[in-house]
Motif scaffolding. Sequence first.
Motif, PDB file in Angstrom:
ATOM      1  N   VAL A   1      53.523  61.541  21.538  1.00 31.27           N
ATOM      2  CA  VAL A   1      53.339  61.554  20.081  1.00 31.27           C
ATOM      3  C   VAL A   1      52.242  60.564  19.706  1.00 31.27           C
ATOM      4  O   VAL A   1      52.235  59.418  20.141  1.00 31.27           O
ATOM      5  CB  VAL A   1      54.653  61.203  19.356  1.00 31.27           C
ATOM      6  N   ASP A   2      51.317  61.034  18.889  1.00 29.35           N
ATOM      7  CA  ASP A   2      50.239  60.190  18.362  1.00 29.35           C
ATOM      8  C   ASP A   2      50.234  60.370  16.856  1.00 29.35           C
ATOM      9  O   ASP A   2      49.954  61.459  16.361  1.00 29.35           O
ATOM     10  CB  ASP A   2      48.904  60.620  18.969  1.00 29.35           C
ATOM     11  N   LEU A   3      50.560  59.336  16.136  1.00 28.74           N
ATOM     12  CA  LEU A   3      50.611  59.443  14.676  1.00 28.74           C
ATOM     13  C   LEU A   3      49.228  59.413  14.043  1.00 28.74           C
ATOM     14  O   LEU A   3      49.106  59.625  12.841  1.00 28.74           O
ATOM     15  CB  LEU A   3      51.532  58.376  14.094  1.00 28.74           C
ATOM     16  N   GLY A   4      48.212  59.154  14.807  1.00 25.08           N
ATOM     17  CA  GLY A   4      46.852  59.487  14.443  1.00 25.08           C
ATOM     18  C   GLY A   4      46.045  58.608  13.520  1.00 25.08           C
ATOM     19  O   GLY A   4      45.098  59.089  12.945  1.00 25.08           O
ATOM     20  N   TRP A   5      46.351  57.353  13.354  1.00 26.16           N
ATOM     21  CA  TRP A   5      45.419  56.548  12.588  1.00 26.16           C
ATOM     22  C   TRP A   5      45.118  55.266  13.328  1.00 26.16           C
ATOM     23  O   TRP A   5      45.889  54.797  14.137  1.00 26.16           O
ATOM     24  CB  TRP A   5      45.894  56.260  11.160  1.00 26.16           C
ATOM     25  N   SER A   6      43.953  54.733  13.027  1.00 25.79           N
ATOM     26  CA  SER A   6      43.589  53.427  13.580  1.00 25.79           C
ATOM     27  C   SER A   6      43.169  52.561  12.404  1.00 25.79           C
ATOM     28  O   SER A   6      42.319  52.942  11.602  1.00 25.79           O
ATOM     29  CB  SER A   6      42.463  53.554  14.605  1.00 25.79           C
ATOM     30  N   GLY A   7      43.800  51.422  12.284  1.00 19.51           N
ATOM     31  CA  GLY A   7      43.531  50.528  11.166  1.00 19.51           C
ATOM     32  C   GLY A   7      42.253  49.738  11.362  1.00 19.51           C
ATOM     33  O   GLY A   7      41.747  49.588  12.477  1.00 19.51           O
ATOM     34  N   LYS A   8      41.731  49.265  10.249  1.00 19.30           N
ATOM     35  CA  LYS A   8      40.554  48.400  10.246  1.00 19.30           C
ATOM     36  C   LYS A   8      40.941  47.137   9.484  1.00 19.30           C
ATOM     37  O   LYS A   8      41.789  47.194   8.590  1.00 19.30           O
ATOM     38  CB  LYS A   8      39.391  49.093   9.549  1.00 19.30           C
ATOM     39  N   PRO A   9      40.318  46.024   9.784  1.00 19.20           N
ATOM     40  CA  PRO A   9      40.642  44.806   9.050  1.00 19.20           C
ATOM     41  C   PRO A   9      40.456  45.007   7.542  1.00 19.20           C
ATOM     42  O   PRO A   9      39.496  45.628   7.095  1.00 19.20           O
ATOM     43  CB  PRO A   9      39.645  43.773   9.596  1.00 19.20           C
TER      44      PRO A   9
END
Length: 140
Positions: free
Chosen positions: A111-119
Motif C-alpha cells: 500500500v502506498d498512500l501516495g504523497w510526499s511532504g515538503k517543508p
Amino acid sequence: MSDCVFCSIVAEDSPAYRLYEDEHSLAFLDIEPATRGHALVVPKAHYETVTDMPNALAGAVFQTVHRVAGALESVYRLDGFNVLQANGVAAGQEVFHAHVHVIPRYRDDTVDLGWSGKPADETIQQEVAATVRDELASRS
C-alpha cells in the motif's frame, strides 16, 4: 438514494460482508481491498461527504471506526492501520456516500498512500492557522 451502492448495501439490496452495525452506521469489507481486512464504515443515512453529516452522526461513525479498528488489531497481527476518509473528486472519492476506510497495515504490504511532504513555509502556516482558528471560533 436509489442509485447509491452504499445505500443499497445498507438496505440489504446488495450483498456485502457485513462486520458490524448499529442504529447509525454499518461496517463491511471493501470489495477491492488494499489489504486483508480492509473495511468501510458508512453512515446508514445518505450524506455525500463527512462534512455534510450532523456532528452527532459523524461522531457515531467514528465510534464504529474505532470499534472495527480495535477488532482488526485483536484478530490479526497488524503492524498498524490507516484510517482514510476522502471528500470530493480531487481527494479521490469515488462513491459519493460518506465513508471511512479502515486499512490494516502489514510490514510486507504494498500500500502506498501516495504523497510526499515538503517543508512548510512558516508564514503560510501562521496564516492558515489564524484563518482556520477564526473560522472554528465563529462556529462555536
